[in-house]
Structures are given as structure tokens and as C-alpha cells.
Scaffold this motif. Structure first.
Motif, PDB file in Angstrom:
ATOM      1  N   PHE A 150       0.831  -1.195   0.000  1.00  0.00           N
ATOM      2  CA  PHE A 150       0.000   0.000   0.000  1.00  0.00           C
ATOM      3  C   PHE A 150       0.874   1.256   0.000  1.00  0.00           C
ATOM      4  O   PHE A 150       0.701   2.160  -0.830  1.00  0.00           O
ATOM      5  CB  PHE A 150      -0.913  -0.009   1.228  1.00  0.00           C
ATOM      6  CG  PHE A 150      -1.911   1.118   1.265  1.00  0.00           C
ATOM      7  CD1 PHE A 150      -3.150   0.990   0.663  1.00  0.00           C
ATOM      8  CD2 PHE A 150      -1.615   2.315   1.903  1.00  0.00           C
ATOM      9  CE1 PHE A 150      -4.079   2.023   0.692  1.00  0.00           C
ATOM     10  CE2 PHE A 150      -2.524   3.362   1.942  1.00  0.00           C
ATOM     11  CZ  PHE A 150      -3.758   3.220   1.329  1.00  0.00           C
ATOM     12  N   GLY A 151       1.820   1.319   0.924  1.00  0.00           N
ATOM     13  CA  GLY A 151       2.717   2.465   0.987  1.00  0.00           C
ATOM     14  C   GLY A 151       3.645   2.545  -0.205  1.00  0.00           C
ATOM     15  O   GLY A 151       4.023   3.636  -0.647  1.00  0.00           O
ATOM     16  N   GLU A 152       4.032   1.392  -0.729  1.00  0.00           N
ATOM     17  CA  GLU A 152       4.887   1.384  -1.924  1.00  0.00           C
ATOM     18  C   GLU A 152       4.190   2.057  -3.095  1.00  0.00           C
ATOM     19  O   GLU A 152       4.814   2.834  -3.840  1.00  0.00           O
ATOM     20  CB  GLU A 152       5.252  -0.057  -2.302  1.00  0.00           C
ATOM     21  CG  GLU A 152       6.214  -0.729  -1.342  1.00  0.00           C
ATOM     22  CD  GLU A 152       6.501  -2.163  -1.759  1.00  0.00           C
ATOM     23  OE1 GLU A 152       6.091  -2.560  -2.871  1.00  0.00           O
ATOM     24  OE2 GLU A 152       7.148  -2.887  -0.980  1.00  0.00           O
ATOM     25  N   MET A 153       2.913   1.774  -3.262  1.00  0.00           N
ATOM     26  CA  MET A 153       2.167   2.379  -4.361  1.00  0.00           C
ATOM     27  C   MET A 153       2.079   3.890  -4.192  1.00  0.00           C
ATOM     28  O   MET A 153       2.150   4.643  -5.165  1.00  0.00           O
ATOM     29  CB  MET A 153       0.761   1.778  -4.446  1.00  0.00           C
ATOM     30  CG  MET A 153       0.703   0.299  -4.799  1.00  0.00           C
ATOM     31  SD  MET A 153       1.406  -0.090  -6.435  1.00  0.00           S
ATOM     32  CE  MET A 153       3.031  -0.745  -5.971  1.00  0.00           C
ATOM     33  N   TYR A 158       3.884   9.450  -5.684  1.00  0.00           N
ATOM     34  CA  TYR A 158       4.526  10.730  -5.396  1.00  0.00           C
ATOM     35  C   TYR A 158       5.779  10.946  -6.252  1.00  0.00           C
ATOM     36  O   TYR A 158       6.108  12.079  -6.622  1.00  0.00           O
ATOM     37  CB  TYR A 158       4.875  10.843  -3.908  1.00  0.00           C
ATOM     38  CG  TYR A 158       3.743  11.423  -3.100  1.00  0.00           C
ATOM     39  CD1 TYR A 158       3.339  12.739  -3.287  1.00  0.00           C
ATOM     40  CD2 TYR A 158       3.054  10.663  -2.155  1.00  0.00           C
ATOM     41  CE1 TYR A 158       2.299  13.289  -2.557  1.00  0.00           C
ATOM     42  CE2 TYR A 158       2.009  11.199  -1.417  1.00  0.00           C
ATOM     43  CZ  TYR A 158       1.633  12.508  -1.634  1.00  0.00           C
ATOM     44  OH  TYR A 158       0.585  13.054  -0.924  1.00  0.00           O
ATOM     45  N   PHE A 159       6.484   9.875  -6.579  1.00  0.00           N
ATOM     46  CA  PHE A 159       7.649  10.017  -7.446  1.00  0.00           C
ATOM     47  C   PHE A 159       7.230  10.496  -8.839  1.00  0.00           C
ATOM     48  O   PHE A 159       7.886  11.377  -9.417  1.00  0.00           O
ATOM     49  CB  PHE A 159       8.402   8.685  -7.548  1.00  0.00           C
ATOM     50  CG  PHE A 159       9.599   8.745  -8.455  1.00  0.00           C
ATOM     51  CD1 PHE A 159      10.768   9.370  -8.031  1.00  0.00           C
ATOM     52  CD2 PHE A 159       9.555   8.198  -9.733  1.00  0.00           C
ATOM     53  CE1 PHE A 159      11.887   9.436  -8.870  1.00  0.00           C
ATOM     54  CE2 PHE A 159      10.649   8.262 -10.572  1.00  0.00           C
ATOM     55  CZ  PHE A 159      11.822   8.889 -10.134  1.00  0.00           C
ATOM     56  N   THR A 187       6.323   4.646   2.125  1.00  0.00           N
ATOM     57  CA  THR A 187       6.338   5.677   1.081  1.00  0.00           C
ATOM     58  C   THR A 187       7.754   6.211   0.884  1.00  0.00           C
ATOM     59  O   THR A 187       8.236   6.325  -0.254  1.00  0.00           O
ATOM     60  CB  THR A 187       5.393   6.834   1.460  1.00  0.00           C
ATOM     61  OG1 THR A 187       4.061   6.332   1.588  1.00  0.00           O
ATOM     62  CG2 THR A 187       5.422   7.922   0.398  1.00  0.00           C
ATOM     63  N   LEU A 188       8.429   6.541   1.988  1.00  0.00           N
ATOM     64  CA  LEU A 188       9.788   7.079   1.895  1.00  0.00           C
ATOM     65  C   LEU A 188      10.777   6.054   1.360  1.00  0.00           C
ATOM     66  O   LEU A 188      11.659   6.388   0.559  1.00  0.00           O
ATOM     67  CB  LEU A 188      10.255   7.554   3.273  1.00  0.00           C
ATOM     68  CG  LEU A 188       9.757   8.912   3.760  1.00  0.00           C
ATOM     69  CD1 LEU A 188      10.339   9.206   5.136  1.00  0.00           C
ATOM     70  CD2 LEU A 188      10.131  10.010   2.787  1.00  0.00           C
ATOM     71  N   GLY A 374       3.486  20.662  -5.629  1.00  0.00           N
ATOM     72  CA  GLY A 374       2.856  20.055  -4.465  1.00  0.00           C
ATOM     73  C   GLY A 374       1.620  19.254  -4.808  1.00  0.00           C
ATOM     74  O   GLY A 374       1.089  19.313  -5.923  1.00  0.00           O
ATOM     75  N   ALA A 375       1.149  18.477  -3.839  1.00  0.00           N
ATOM     76  CA  ALA A 375      -0.055  17.660  -4.012  1.00  0.00           C
ATOM     77  C   ALA A 375      -0.585  17.255  -2.649  1.00  0.00           C
ATOM     78  O   ALA A 375       0.181  17.082  -1.696  1.00  0.00           O
ATOM     79  CB  ALA A 375       0.255  16.414  -4.850  1.00  0.00           C
TER      80      ALA A 375
END
Length: 504
Positions: A150-153, A158-159, A187-188, A374-375
Motif C-alpha cells: 500500500f505504501g509502496e504504491m 509521489y515520485f 512511502t519514503l 505540491g499535491a
């Protein structure tokens, strides 16, 4: 009793004065908005209607507070409140004690006040005193905790946004309500891996908006390593360095963020809006009336509407001393639905839930966006093309319970009004912010490519069928329409001129 009366009238005077001052300030701000034409759909006639309603309401409140007779003439005949006890005074050891005594003294309290104390009371609040996601003693589990995919997606997403915006050299990830830090970790980890491959220098800063000292420590343990200490700044904030070398800072509220024009802010809000305090109203023959929290022992509460495997009548956690009651008179908050065209044509007997705090937080998120940089990504469960009606629920030890049982020990949440979030963003930005979505979580994950990632993980674990089953089970839980895939929604806000992001 006379001294009690004087103290009470002084309190009421201050309340009335503050209410009147805030109302005048609001009216002046709205008048300025009209003069400057900040909101194209807010007309002078709408302003005049609002001013009339507010003035009438203040006049009624003044009359009720002043009364029609001299209260001193009743000294000695009226009972004191609360009645003095012959025994020692009751101690306030729990929120149940606090609410019971408050309601005895002042009468029913607003639902939003009840929720705010339950969730964020400094000493007895749910989020400020525990880790609700603890694997052993927690009450619920979120998507990032189910699978790191989930966080990987989100990291992949964001990339691609970062690249589409010209790969700005200074960025900040801001997470509202980061839980244990699992989503930010995944995510990071993914974002930094892609950045390393891109060979493009970028200064990455992390800001975690977290009021709980317990959860701050958990986030630090996960995101940082032992050689990077958990420090306290002179301003009273906390800071450290992530295991990927990113500067990280913890602040208590969004107001503590120090921004600059050179930084692109990427904002994450996962299961944040659903935990904000709400107000509940019902439309009566006399107009909109607020639902308040009352204290009456042994009342069976039927507030939760979500499916539960246990019959309500056999579940002790639905037996509670607190429950909702309809206010007999207008409250100051009654003007919220009364002034909104969205609720004007609802039939008598309609019930609605409104989250005033949602606008405040969303406005701050929008302010952090820069032209073409930004987003904002909002991920939550809620309703689209409808209005939340009766969604307030309590979650305790992975079961649905009454939201009025065990105050401070039960997680409280309500459906997010996604249509309202979209409307707020459009009005506040005058079209300078573009929204994409909301779309179902399952659709968003599939559009990003979660199927390919799951297939990759299953192939990597061909020798371990048990692990494969867990991977596939988590995938189904996150994406199936009858599970999280259909209940949760994804909504993103981006500056005008940005490319349409993937996933939508």
C-alpha cells in the motif's frame, strides 16, 4: 448560592460576549469577501440573509440568558446545581466522570465536544494516551499495516508527481495523523529508492503532525535508527534524521509548520478526516436542531449502523449511560445547516452529520500548495454523491461498539463527506486547485499497478505457499469491492497547471 449565581452570570456574560464578537468578526470577514469578490458564488443577498439569521439567533440567546425575571428573588427556593454532596466530592478519574458531572451541571453537551475530549484529552484521550494500532492491544488495523505494498504504491505515485512537476530540488512530505509511521516508512523507502536511481539531487524533509507523545516515539523507532537521537528543539518540537538521511520533525498542529516558497509540499492524510469531531443535526418542524450528548444510565444505544456479527441486544458494549438527544431549542451551531443551500431542501425528519474541522484542515493543506508544485492525497472511508447521516461508530478491540461506551478508551470515527471536501477546495481556491477523484481504493491501486507488484511478490515466494497466501489475502482485502477496495476512497488536490496524476 449568591456567589454561585454571580459566577454563573459572569460566565454566561463572557460566553455571550465571545459569541457576539466572533459573530461580528465572521460577518466582517464575509463582508470583506464580498467587497473583494474572493468567492464568486457568495452574493450580497446571501450575506444579508446570513446576517439576519445570525442577529436573530443572538437576540434569542440574549433573551434566554437574561431571562424575564429577577433571578435573585428566587434565592433560597431554587436548588443549587450540582447539589452539594454530604460525602467527599466525586473525583474525576475518567472521562465518564468528567462528562457525567459536566452534563449534570450544564445539560447535554455538543457531540463535537464529546468526541474531541474522547480522542484528544491530554490525560485521558484515546489518541494521546495509547498506540491504537498496537498488534496486541490495538483496536483496529489500517491499510498500510495490512501490506507494505500500500505504501509502496503511494511512494510510486509521489515520485511520478515529483517528476511531472519538474523534479523540484526541495520537497517536504507532511503527514496529518501518521499513526505508527508505517505509511510514511513504506512511502519514503520507495520514494528514496527511485530518487537514487534518478540520480537527481533533492533535499527531502519530513514533517509529522502528531499530538501523541506515545505515537511520536513509535514513529521515530520505525523511521529512524539508533544513531539518530530523538531530540527536542528549543521550541518544544522533536526532530531526528531518518534511516535514509532525511531530516524529520514532529509538530503538534498544522499551525506549527514553517513554510517557504522554495519548498514543494506533498501532503498525506490517511484515515485523518474520519477521526475529526462532527456535529449531528435533525430537521424538525421548527427548523434544524442539534443532537447533543445526554447522560442517562442504562440506555440501549443504537447509533452504529455498520454491519456487526454480534446482535446488538446481546452486546454489553452497546449498553451505555450516554446517548444522543435532540436539543429542544436552537443552538449556536444550528445556523450551520440553516445557512447552507445544500441542506435547504431536505425533508423534515432528515438527519445529517457535519464536520466543521474538515474545512479548517483542508484550507491549511491547500495553503501549502504552490503554483504548479505540491499535491494533497486524502485516503479515507466515506460517502460520495450523498450526505453522511448516521455514521458515527465506536471501535474497540476490532469490534463495533457504541460510540458512547468507555469514553476515552474507544476509537471514534464517522464517514468522510467527500463532496464537501471537493466543494471547499473549489470555493477556497477559486479554481486554482484541481481535484481528481474521489475514486475507490481498489481502482486506484490497480491503476497504479498493484497487480504487477503482487504478482512479483508471489513469484519471489514460490517456495513458501503460506507466505503466498498471506500476500494474496492482503491484496484481496485492500482491493476487493466488498472489502476495503470499495469502502475507502482516494481524493487528490493539485495546483492548476499540474499534469493529471496517474491512478485517477
Amino acid at each position: 448560592m449568591l456567589q454561585l449565581y454571580k459566577g454563573t452570570t459572569r460566565l454566561y456574560s463572557r460566553v455571550l460576549s465571545r459569541q457576539f464578537s466572533n459573530t461580528c468578526l465572521l460577518l466582517n470577514e464575509k463582508k470583506e469577501d464580498i467587497n473583494k469578490s474572493n468567492y464568486g458564488q457568495f452574493t450580497k443577498q446571501e450575506f444579508e440573509n446570513a446576517r439576519t439569521i445570525i442577529k436573530e439567533q443572538i437576540a434569542r440567546l440574549e433573551s434566554e440568558i437574561k431571562g424575564e425575571s429577577n433571578i435573585r428573588s428566587k434565592l433560597g427556593s431554587m436548588p443549587q446545581f450540582p447539589s452539594p454532596s454530604k460525602s467527599t466530592a466525586r473525583k474525576v478519574d475518567t472521562l465518564t466522570d468528567l462528562f457525567a458531572q459536566t452534563i449534570q451541571l450544564t445539560g447535554p453537551i455538543p457531540l463535537s465536544a464529546y468526541m474531541r475530549q474522547c480522542l484528544t484529552h491530554s490525560e485521558m484521550g484515546y489518541y494521546t494516551t495509547r498506540d491504537p494500532l498496537d498488534l496486541r492491544g490495538g483496536d483496529f488495523i489500517t491499510s498500510p499495516e495490512i501490506s507494505s505494498v500500500f505504501g509502496e504504491m503511494l511512494g510510486v505515485w509521489y515520485f511520478t508527481v515529483w517528476q511531472s512537476q519538474g523534479s523540484p530540488g526541495k520537497i517536504r512530505f507532511v503527514e496529518f495523523g501518521p499513526g505508527r509511521g508505517t505509511l510514511m516508512y513504506d512511502t519514503l523507502r520507495t520514494f528514496n529508492r527511485f530518487i537514487a536511481k534518478a540520480s537527481t539531487p533533492v533535499d527531502i524533509e519530513i514533517t509529522m503532525i502528531e499530538a501523541s507523545d506515545v505515537l511520536r516515539r513509535e514513529q521515530w523507532k520505525l523511521l529512524c535508527d539508533e544513531k539518530h537521537e530523538f531530540e527536542t528543539t528549543t521550541e518544544g518540537f522533536n526532530k531526528s534524521t531518518t534511516q535514509w538521511g532525511n531530516a524529520i520533525k514532529w509538530v503538534y498542529t498544522e499551525k506549527d509548520i514553517v513554510d517557504d516558497e522554495a519548498t514543494a509540499n506533498y501532503i498525506i492524510a490517511h484515515e485523518f478526516f474520519d477521526a475529526l469531531p462532527i456535529k449531528s443535526f435533525t430537521k424538525t418542524e421548527a427548523g434544524w436542531r442539534e443532537l447533543m450528548v445526554e447522560h442517562t444510565p442504562t440506555v440501549t444505544n443504537t447509533q452504529p449502523k455498520l454491519a456487526t456479527t454480534e446482535p446488538v441486544e446481546k452486546n454489553d458494549l452497546f449498553e451505555t449511560e450516554f446517548h444522543l438527544t435532540v436539543s429542544q431549542k436552537e443552538t449556536p451551531s444550528s445556523m450551520i445547516p440553516a445557512l447552507s443551500p445544500r441542506y435547504r431542501d431536505l425533508a423534515q425528519g432528515s438527519r445529517i452529520e457535519i464536520c466543521p474541522d474538515a474545512e479548517l484542515f483542508l484550507m491549511k493543506m491547500i495553503q501549502l500548495l504552490k503554483p504548479k508544485l505540491g499535491a494533497v492525497m486524502i485516503m479515507d472511508y466515506g460517502v460520495v454523491d450523498s450526505i453522511p447521516e448516521n455514521s458515527l461508530r465506536g471501535i474497540y478491540k476490532h469490534k463495533f461498539v457504541s460510540p458512547f461506551i468507555k469514553p476515552g478508551e474507544v476509537d471514534l470515527s464517522a464517514d468522510v463527506d467527500f463532496d464537501n471536501l471537493v466543494n471547499i477546495s473549489k470555493q477556497a481556491s477559486q479554481g486554482k486547485i484541481i481535484n481528481y477523484g474521489p475514486v475507490d481504493q481498489g481502482d486506484w491501486l490497480h491503476n497504479i499497478g498493484v497487480g504487477y507488484r503482487i504478482d512479483q511478490l508471489i513469484k519471489q515466494n514460490e517456495s513458501n505457499p503460506d507466505v503466498q497466501d498471506k500476500i494474496y489475502g492482503a491484496y484481496r482485502r485492500l482491493t476487493d469491492k466488498d472489502q476495503m477496495g470499495g469502502v475507502y476512497k482516494f481524493l487528490t488536490l493539485m495546483p492548476e497547471g499540474s499534469e493529471k496524476p496517474i491512478g485517477f
